[in-house]
Motif scaffolding. Structure first.
Motif, PDB file in Angstrom:
ATOM      1  N   UNK A  51       0.825  -1.203   0.000  1.00 31.05           N
ATOM      2  CA  UNK A  51       0.000   0.000   0.000  1.00 31.05           C
ATOM      3  C   UNK A  51       0.864   1.261   0.000  1.00 31.05           C
ATOM      4  N   UNK A  52       1.956   1.231   0.752  1.00 28.98           N
ATOM      5  CA  UNK A  52       2.856   2.385   0.794  1.00 28.98           C
ATOM      6  C   UNK A  52       3.477   2.628  -0.581  1.00 28.98           C
ATOM      7  N   UNK A  53       3.875   1.554  -1.245  1.00 31.86           N
ATOM      8  CA  UNK A  53       4.450   1.704  -2.583  1.00 31.86           C
ATOM      9  C   UNK A  53       3.406   2.207  -3.575  1.00 31.86           C
ATOM     10  N   UNK A  54       2.163   1.727  -3.427  1.00 32.46           N
ATOM     11  CA  UNK A  54       1.082   2.189  -4.306  1.00 32.46           C
ATOM     12  C   UNK A  54       0.834   3.688  -4.104  1.00 32.46           C
ATOM     13  N   UNK A  55       0.865   4.120  -2.837  1.00 35.14           N
ATOM     14  CA  UNK A  55       0.703   5.546  -2.560  1.00 35.14           C
ATOM     15  C   UNK A  55       1.841   6.365  -3.126  1.00 35.14           C
ATOM     16  N   UNK A  56       3.048   5.844  -3.012  1.00 32.78           N
ATOM     17  CA  UNK A  56       4.235   6.522  -3.555  1.00 32.78           C
ATOM     18  C   UNK A  56       4.130   6.689  -5.073  1.00 32.78           C
ATOM     19  N   UNK A  57       3.802   5.602  -5.746  1.00 35.88           N
ATOM     20  CA  UNK A  57       3.717   5.657  -7.211  1.00 35.88           C
ATOM     21  C   UNK A  57       2.562   6.543  -7.670  1.00 35.88           C
ATOM     22  N   UNK A  58       1.444   6.512  -6.926  1.00 34.41           N
ATOM     23  CA  UNK A  58       0.297   7.355  -7.286  1.00 34.41           C
ATOM     24  C   UNK A  58       0.667   8.830  -7.211  1.00 34.41           C
ATOM     25  N   UNK A  59       1.315   9.225  -6.120  1.00 35.19           N
ATOM     26  CA  UNK A  59       1.711  10.618  -5.970  1.00 35.19           C
ATOM     27  C   UNK A  59       2.753  11.057  -6.971  1.00 35.19           C
ATOM     28  N   UNK A  60       3.611  10.112  -7.397  1.00 38.99           N
ATOM     29  CA  UNK A  60       4.667  10.441  -8.349  1.00 38.99           C
ATOM     30  C   UNK A  60       4.165  10.477  -9.787  1.00 38.99           C
ATOM     31  N   UNK A  61       3.314   9.510 -10.168  1.00 41.78           N
ATOM     32  CA  UNK A  61       2.991   9.302 -11.582  1.00 41.78           C
ATOM     33  C   UNK A  61       1.577   9.696 -11.981  1.00 41.78           C
ATOM     34  N   UNK A  62       0.651   9.771 -11.011  1.00 49.53           N
ATOM     35  CA  UNK A  62      -0.741  10.001 -11.389  1.00 49.53           C
ATOM     36  C   UNK A  62      -1.239  11.361 -10.918  1.00 49.53           C
ATOM     37  N   UNK A  63      -1.413  11.522  -9.623  1.00 51.60           N
ATOM     38  CA  UNK A  63      -1.967  12.777  -9.106  1.00 51.60           C
ATOM     39  C   UNK A  63      -1.857  12.811  -7.591  1.00 51.60           C
ATOM     40  N   UNK A  64      -2.037  13.997  -7.034  1.00 55.75           N
ATOM     41  CA  UNK A  64      -2.218  14.145  -5.595  1.00 55.75           C
ATOM     42  C   UNK A  64      -3.685  13.849  -5.304  1.00 55.75           C
ATOM     43  N   UNK A  65      -3.965  12.794  -4.568  1.00 51.63           N
ATOM     44  CA  UNK A  65      -5.341  12.366  -4.358  1.00 51.63           C
ATOM     45  C   UNK A  65      -6.055  13.226  -3.320  1.00 51.63           C
ATOM     46  N   UNK A  66      -7.395  13.311  -3.431  1.00 52.24           N
ATOM     47  CA  UNK A  66      -8.176  14.034  -2.405  1.00 52.24           C
ATOM     48  C   UNK A  66      -7.889  13.474  -1.010  1.00 52.24           C
ATOM     49  N   UNK A  67      -7.895  14.369  -0.024  1.00 56.42           N
ATOM     50  CA  UNK A  67      -7.563  14.044   1.365  1.00 56.42           C
ATOM     51  C   UNK A  67      -6.137  13.504   1.482  1.00 56.42           C
ATOM     52  N   UNK A  68      -5.328  13.777   0.451  1.00 55.68           N
ATOM     53  CA  UNK A  68      -3.931  13.311   0.434  1.00 55.68           C
ATOM     54  C   UNK A  68      -3.850  11.811   0.710  1.00 55.68           C
ATOM     55  N   UNK A  69      -4.753  11.060   0.081  1.00 51.81           N
ATOM     56  CA  UNK A  69      -4.817   9.611   0.294  1.00 51.81           C
ATOM     57  C   UNK A  69      -3.515   8.936  -0.077  1.00 51.81           C
ATOM     58  N   UNK A  70      -2.863   9.400  -1.149  1.00 53.94           N
ATOM     59  CA  UNK A  70      -1.598   8.781  -1.551  1.00 53.94           C
ATOM     60  C   UNK A  70      -0.526   8.954  -0.471  1.00 53.94           C
ATOM     61  N   UNK A  71      -0.494  10.120   0.167  1.00 52.23           N
ATOM     62  CA  UNK A  71       0.447  10.352   1.256  1.00 52.23           C
ATOM     63  C   UNK A  71       0.082   9.500   2.471  1.00 52.23           C
ATOM     64  N   UNK A  72      -1.215   9.365   2.736  1.00 55.18           N
ATOM     65  CA  UNK A  72      -1.674   8.567   3.873  1.00 55.18           C
ATOM     66  C   UNK A  72      -1.208   7.118   3.744  1.00 55.18           C
ATOM     67  N   UNK A  73      -1.179   6.605   2.516  1.00 53.76           N
ATOM     68  CA  UNK A  73      -0.719   5.227   2.312  1.00 53.76           C
ATOM     69  C   UNK A  73       0.769   5.098   2.619  1.00 53.76           C
TER      70      UNK A  73
END
Length: 227
Positions: A51-73
């Motif tokens: 989950x942490x890696x998924x959050x890392x890749x999401x923030x790097x390659x896709x977008x900053x998610x609402x409620x900073x979900x990618x950072x939360x992961x």
């Protein structure tokens, strides 16, 4: 979110309050994971890593998610580390493990990497080594804080700050919105506006306003009880 994203444009930045939203998600997600998988520690920690890696890749390659979900992961790693230290009594071990070794790792990472984590900007410049640096720095800070606690006035001061941290965070958010380095209150002072002086001035201002808010709140509560 912490910053405006290239996607989800309808979600505005909420400044430093983003941390509270992300922490809410991280804390509750960790509780759910531990509830269902705590009997299998390796599966639990493996899921957190995924989950942490998924959050890392999401923030790097896709977008900053609402409620900073990618950072939360990504933050699940730090929640898991803190929970492990609490359960294992790690901070009660010898200084070599709780102070000297974390300090050595943190200083080495700072000197070698010359960069650090910035979760609000999804900046992890050295990948997993950035997380190691942040974890070592966190352990070092916790250990130093435990020793500072023995100094009465420092312990009282930090206990008050911790108890009123949400008020301080809210005032800090307002300060960021309306008082930059060129604000009249700062430019009229007879001191050079370096980052250190700005930090000190803003810290004193924020804590002073927080103290006033707490005193007014406590006064209203006492008046209400007397009725």
């Amino acid at each position: 979110m912490s910053k405006v994203s290239t996607r989800f444009q309808s979600f505005d930045s909420v400044w430093v309050i983003w941390f509270v939203c992300a922490l809410f998600i991280t804390r509750n997600l960790y509780v759910v994971i531990m509830h269902f998988f705590q009997k299998n520690k390796w599966l639990c920690y493996g899921l957190i890593a995924v989950l942490a890696y998924a959050g890392y890749r999401t923030g790097q390659d896709y977008a900053f998610l609402p409620w900073s979900l990618d950072v939360a992961l990504v933050a699940l790693i730090f929640i898991a580390l803190g929970d492990w230290m609490r359960r294992s009594g790690f901070l009660d071990k010898e200084l070599i493990y709780t102070l000297v070794l974390p300090a050595a790792v943190w200083v080495s990472c700072v000197l070698i990497l010359r960069s650090s984590i910035d979760m609000s900007m999804r900046s992890y410049p050295a990948g997993i080594f950035t997380l190691v640096e942040a974890a070592a720095g966190s352990i070092l800070l916790i250990s130093v804080s435990r020793y500072l606690e023995h100094c009465r006035w420092i312990g009282v001061a930090f206990a008050w700050i911790g108890k009123n941290s949400m008020i301080i965070l809210g005032i800090h958010c307002i300060e960021l919105m309306y008082m930059d380095q060129d604000a009249p209150l700062l430019t009229c002072l007879p001191v050079p506006m370096t980052w250190i002086s700005v930090f000190m001035i803003k810290s004193i201002l924020i804590l002073s306003v927080a103290g006033a808010v707490v005193n007014v709140h406590n006064g209203l509560k006492r008046a209400d009880r007397k009725r």
